[in-house]
Design a protein around this motif. Structure first.
Motif, PDB file in Angstrom:
ATOM      1  N   THR A 125      24.841  48.911   9.661  1.00 34.62           N
ATOM      2  CA  THR A 125      24.790  49.839  10.792  1.00 34.62           C
ATOM      3  C   THR A 125      24.048  49.265  12.001  1.00 34.62           C
ATOM      4  N   LEU A 126      23.104  48.396  11.762  1.00 37.70           N
ATOM      5  CA  LEU A 126      22.343  47.746  12.842  1.00 37.70           C
ATOM      6  C   LEU A 126      22.329  46.235  12.589  1.00 37.70           C
ATOM      7  N   GLU A 175      21.006  48.886   6.741  1.00 34.69           N
ATOM      8  CA  GLU A 175      20.535  48.262   7.984  1.00 34.69           C
ATOM      9  C   GLU A 175      21.488  47.162   8.426  1.00 34.69           C
ATOM     10  N   ARG A 176      21.909  46.353   7.485  1.00 32.89           N
ATOM     11  CA  ARG A 176      22.789  45.219   7.795  1.00 32.89           C
ATOM     12  C   ARG A 176      24.129  45.695   8.370  1.00 32.89           C
ATOM     13  N   THR A 220      18.044  38.433   6.261  1.00 31.06           N
ATOM     14  CA  THR A 220      18.450  39.243   5.110  1.00 31.06           C
ATOM     15  C   THR A 220      18.238  38.458   3.821  1.00 31.06           C
ATOM     16  N   TRP A 225      19.040  50.207   1.058  1.00 34.54           N
ATOM     17  CA  TRP A 225      18.677  50.438   2.456  1.00 34.54           C
ATOM     18  C   TRP A 225      18.830  49.165   3.284  1.00 34.54           C
ATOM     19  N   LEU A 238      19.560  43.834  13.734  1.00 35.65           N
ATOM     20  CA  LEU A 238      18.183  44.007  13.285  1.00 35.65           C
ATOM     21  C   LEU A 238      17.749  42.848  12.383  1.00 35.65           C
TER      22      LEU A 238
END
Length: 189
Positions: free
Chosen positions: A166-167, A163-164, A176, A159, A170
């Motif tokens: 697609t967004l 996130e990394r 990260t 997940w 963020l």
């Protein structure tokens, strides 16, 4: 069906890029031909139908994400410590995020598999085998943690990668990295 392996691979790689750029609905033989830079009709000579192309794209993503024997050898030479697990998890996330179209294509394939039982079966088999290989490697290598630790790392890092990719705004690269290190510290004894 044509059997030129290099051409088949190029078409499958083009399918991955089309999936990542246009989604599963955009995956057509014509789009793959255009992306691969081959004459119209070429992909349909190599794949009997769209389902076969989807399935091959899923398999090819895993081939391209395989770290290879050199990286495995290096991993086996590491000390059996939490720091080594941390290093390996950072390297894995870096390897996957360096091939963003592969992971994005895999997300598209996963969504498509909710409507295509044959694709779901293939992806389930591949991902189950991949996870089991990771568990087996971890246990055989003597790194700290057990099979459940590997599953927890897989779920959490999967997940984080989503996130990394697609967004990306963020969690930047530094955040990260901090999250990976914290996760490993909390999961590895």
């Amino acid at each position: 069906m044509r059997q030129n392996p290099e051409r088949r691979t190029a078409l499958t790689d083009a399918a991955i890029e089309v999936l990542a750029e246009q989604g599963a609905r955009g995956l057509t033989f014509r789009a793959v031909d255009q992306r691969a830079g081959v004459p119209t009709g070429t992909a349909s000579n190599y794949f009997p139908n769209r389902d076969a192309l989807l399935t091959q794209a899923g398999r090819r993503v895993f081939e391209r994400l395989d770290p290879g024997p050199e990286a495995v050898g290096e991993a086996l030479a590491l000390p059996r410590t939490r720091a080594s697990v941390d290093r390996l998890m950072h390297e894995m996330v870096d390897r996957i995020t360096a091939f963003p179209s592969g992971h994005l294509a895999m997300l598209e394939l996963r969504l498509e598999s909710t409507r295509r039982p044959e694709l779901r079966a293939v992806l389930t088999e591949q991902i189950r085998a991949n996870l089991q290989e990771n568990i087996d490697f971890h246990l055989a290598s003597g790194l700290p943690g057990d099979a459940e630790t590997v599953v927890h790392l897989y779920l959490a890092l999967s997940w984080l990668i989503v996130e990394r990719l697609t967004l990306p705004d963020l969690f930047d690269a530094d955040r990260t990295a901090d999250l990976i290190t914290t996760l490993v510290a909390r999961l590895i004894p």
